[in-house]
Design a protein around this motif. Structure first.
Motif, mmCIF file in Angstrom:
data_model
loop_
_atom_site.group_PDB
_atom_site.id
_atom_site.type_symbol
_atom_site.label_atom_id
_atom_site.label_comp_id
_atom_site.label_asym_id
_atom_site.label_seq_id
_atom_site.Cartn_x
_atom_site.Cartn_y
_atom_site.Cartn_z
ATOM 1 N N ALA A 94 -13.882 2.179 -20.517
ATOM 2 C CA ALA A 94 -12.939 3.169 -19.977
ATOM 3 C C ALA A 94 -13.658 4.370 -19.374
ATOM 4 O O ALA A 94 -13.073 5.107 -18.577
ATOM 5 C CB ALA A 94 -11.982 3.633 -21.073
ATOM 6 N N LYS A 95 -14.940 4.573 -19.730
ATOM 7 C CA LYS A 95 -15.707 5.704 -19.207
ATOM 8 C C LYS A 95 -16.578 5.318 -18.015
ATOM 9 O O LYS A 95 -17.406 6.120 -17.565
ATOM 10 C CB LYS A 95 -16.572 6.305 -20.314
ATOM 11 N N ALA A 96 -16.405 4.109 -17.489
ATOM 12 C CA ALA A 96 -17.190 3.685 -16.328
ATOM 13 C C ALA A 96 -16.931 4.614 -15.144
ATOM 14 O O ALA A 96 -15.829 5.135 -14.970
ATOM 15 C CB ALA A 96 -16.825 2.256 -15.948
ATOM 16 N N GLU A 97 -17.965 4.844 -14.343
ATOM 17 C CA GLU A 97 -17.844 5.670 -13.153
ATOM 18 C C GLU A 97 -18.850 5.183 -12.124
ATOM 19 O O GLU A 97 -19.809 4.489 -12.464
ATOM 20 C CB GLU A 97 -18.089 7.146 -13.490
ATOM 21 N N GLY A 98 -18.604 5.513 -10.849
ATOM 22 C CA GLY A 98 -19.561 5.060 -9.851
ATOM 23 C C GLY A 98 -19.139 5.333 -8.428
ATOM 24 O O GLY A 98 -18.168 6.029 -8.159
ATOM 25 N N ASP A 99 -19.924 4.798 -7.514
ATOM 26 C CA ASP A 99 -19.692 4.986 -6.094
ATOM 27 C C ASP A 99 -20.148 3.747 -5.335
ATOM 28 O O ASP A 99 -20.939 2.959 -5.842
ATOM 29 C CB ASP A 99 -20.451 6.210 -5.574
ATOM 30 N N GLY A 100 -19.642 3.567 -4.123
ATOM 31 C CA GLY A 100 -20.072 2.438 -3.315
ATOM 32 C C GLY A 100 -19.161 2.181 -2.136
ATOM 33 O O GLY A 100 -18.366 3.029 -1.751
ATOM 34 N N ALA A 101 -19.300 1.013 -1.543
ATOM 35 C CA ALA A 101 -18.518 0.651 -0.362
ATOM 36 C C ALA A 101 -18.365 -0.861 -0.321
ATOM 37 O O ALA A 101 -19.201 -1.598 -0.845
ATOM 38 C CB ALA A 101 -19.217 1.144 0.898
ATOM 39 N N LEU A 102 -17.283 -1.310 0.301
ATOM 40 C CA LEU A 102 -16.991 -2.736 0.411
ATOM 41 C C LEU A 102 -17.126 -3.202 1.845
ATOM 42 O O LEU A 102 -16.864 -2.450 2.783
ATOM 43 C CB LEU A 102 -15.566 -3.021 -0.079
ATOM 44 N N ASP A 103 -17.529 -4.446 2.026
ATOM 45 C CA ASP A 103 -17.559 -5.054 3.353
ATOM 46 C C ASP A 103 -16.215 -5.702 3.653
ATOM 47 O O ASP A 103 -15.504 -6.155 2.749
ATOM 48 C CB ASP A 103 -18.653 -6.121 3.441
ATOM 49 N N GLY A 104 -15.884 -5.775 4.938
ATOM 50 C CA GLY A 104 -14.617 -6.370 5.344
ATOM 51 C C GLY A 104 -13.473 -5.389 5.210
ATOM 52 O O GLY A 104 -13.663 -4.170 5.120
ATOM 53 N N GLY A 105 -12.269 -5.894 5.186
ATOM 54 C CA GLY A 105 -11.098 -5.038 5.084
ATOM 55 C C GLY A 105 -9.848 -5.882 5.019
ATOM 56 O O GLY A 105 -9.907 -7.078 4.707
ATOM 57 N N ILE A 106 -8.711 -5.264 5.306
ATOM 58 C CA ILE A 106 -7.454 -6.000 5.375
ATOM 59 C C ILE A 106 -6.706 -5.592 6.632
ATOM 60 O O ILE A 106 -6.906 -4.518 7.179
ATOM 61 C CB ILE A 106 -6.553 -5.759 4.139
ATOM 62 N N ALA A 107 -5.842 -6.487 7.074
ATOM 63 C CA ALA A 107 -4.896 -6.191 8.148
ATOM 64 C C ALA A 107 -3.506 -6.407 7.576
ATOM 65 O O ALA A 107 -3.247 -7.412 6.914
ATOM 66 C CB ALA A 107 -5.129 -7.095 9.346
ATOM 67 N N VAL A 108 -2.620 -5.454 7.792
ATOM 68 C CA VAL A 108 -1.240 -5.564 7.321
ATOM 69 C C VAL A 108 -0.334 -5.620 8.544
ATOM 70 O O VAL A 108 -0.281 -4.676 9.336
ATOM 71 C CB VAL A 108 -0.856 -4.382 6.414
ATOM 72 N N ARG A 109 0.355 -6.736 8.700
ATOM 73 C CA ARG A 109 1.210 -6.961 9.868
ATOM 74 C C ARG A 109 2.677 -6.719 9.516
ATOM 75 O O ARG A 109 3.156 -7.183 8.487
ATOM 76 C CB ARG A 109 1.042 -8.390 10.390
ATOM 77 N N THR A 110 3.361 -5.976 10.372
ATOM 78 C CA THR A 110 4.799 -5.797 10.259
ATOM 79 C C THR A 110 5.404 -6.000 11.645
ATOM 80 O O THR A 110 4.677 -6.183 12.631
ATOM 81 C CB THR A 110 5.155 -4.379 9.752
ATOM 82 N N ALA A 111 6.725 -5.931 11.713
ATOM 83 C CA ALA A 111 7.390 -6.081 13.008
ATOM 84 C C ALA A 111 7.018 -4.960 13.963
ATOM 85 O O ALA A 111 7.154 -5.091 15.183
ATOM 86 C CB ALA A 111 8.900 -6.119 12.807
#
Length: 214
Positions: A94-111
């Motif tokens: 529960a005391k974990a902490e940190g920093d970083g970044a992710l590769d890729g992403g998401i696309a959210v499509r709507t009308a």
């Protein structure tokens, strides 16, 4: 409300779930952190979130190298960890902490169009996740968006000598919205099907943790 603004706000239902266990620490704080390599994080959203996405007509897609995962437990997106530093706090997750970044992403499509969420970065501390991402070319911050139930996850580690790289995995960490996130959602949509106790998703993460030099 403009079509562009509604599209981005609707997409925000899913986006904050996707960058929770890595983030952005200051240089001074980073000195006490070890590094994370060969890592990934997978976030699976719940039926409650999927029902709301269906209600607003939104469809979530992965942007490579992230990939969409579908199984009997429901849809998820898995991201490679580009970089990360932190303290997994193995004795007290529960005391974990940190920093970083992710590769890729998401696309959210709507009308109304498509919102692409890239360059996902977030900070984790005191069980709260916050960070930034780039939405259709515009950087957007989400502060204290989610509460991460790290103590409720299932922690597993490999074996390694003291001070040596160690494989760490934490499974099924529940994600819940903060009061601030719920207020923002209600202000935007007028009502919310979620409460502070609603589990919006589950995060599973794995990587090789190299402790800081003594």
């Amino acid at each position: 409300m403009s079509a562009t603004r509604r599209n981005i706000l609707g997409a925000a239902l899913a986006a904050p779930l996707l960058a929770q266990l890595t983030g952005a620490a200051s240089g001074a704080a980073a000195e006490k952190y070890g590094t994370v390599s060969d890592g990934w994080i997978e976030v699976r959203w719940t039926r409650a979130v999927q029902a709301e996405l269906d209600r607003i007509g939104a469809e979530v897609e992965a942007v490579a190298p992230a990939r969409l995962v579908k199984d009997s437990q429901g849809p998820a997106v898995r991201f490679p960890v580009r970089s990360g530093k932190g303290d997994p706090s193995l004795a007290q997750p529960a005391k974990a902490e940190g920093d970083g970044a992710l590769d890729g992403g998401i696309a959210v499509r709507t009308a109304l169009g498509t919102a692409r969420f890239l360059d996902l970065r977030s900070a984790l501390g005191d069980g709260l996740a916050s960070g930034t991402c780039v939405v259709n070319g515009v950087e957007v911050a989400h502060l204290a968006a989610l509460r991460c139930g790290l103590a409720e996850g299932q922690l597993a580690t490999g074996t390694a000598a003291l001070g040596k790289p160690l494989k760490v995995r934490i499974n099924e960490v529940p994600l819940r919205a903060t009061a601030e996130a719920l207020d923002a959602y209600t202000a935007t949509f007028g009502t919310s099907p979620f409460t502070a106790e609603t589990v919006l998703g589950y995060a599973t993460a794995e990587g090789v943790y190299t402790p800081p030099e003594a």
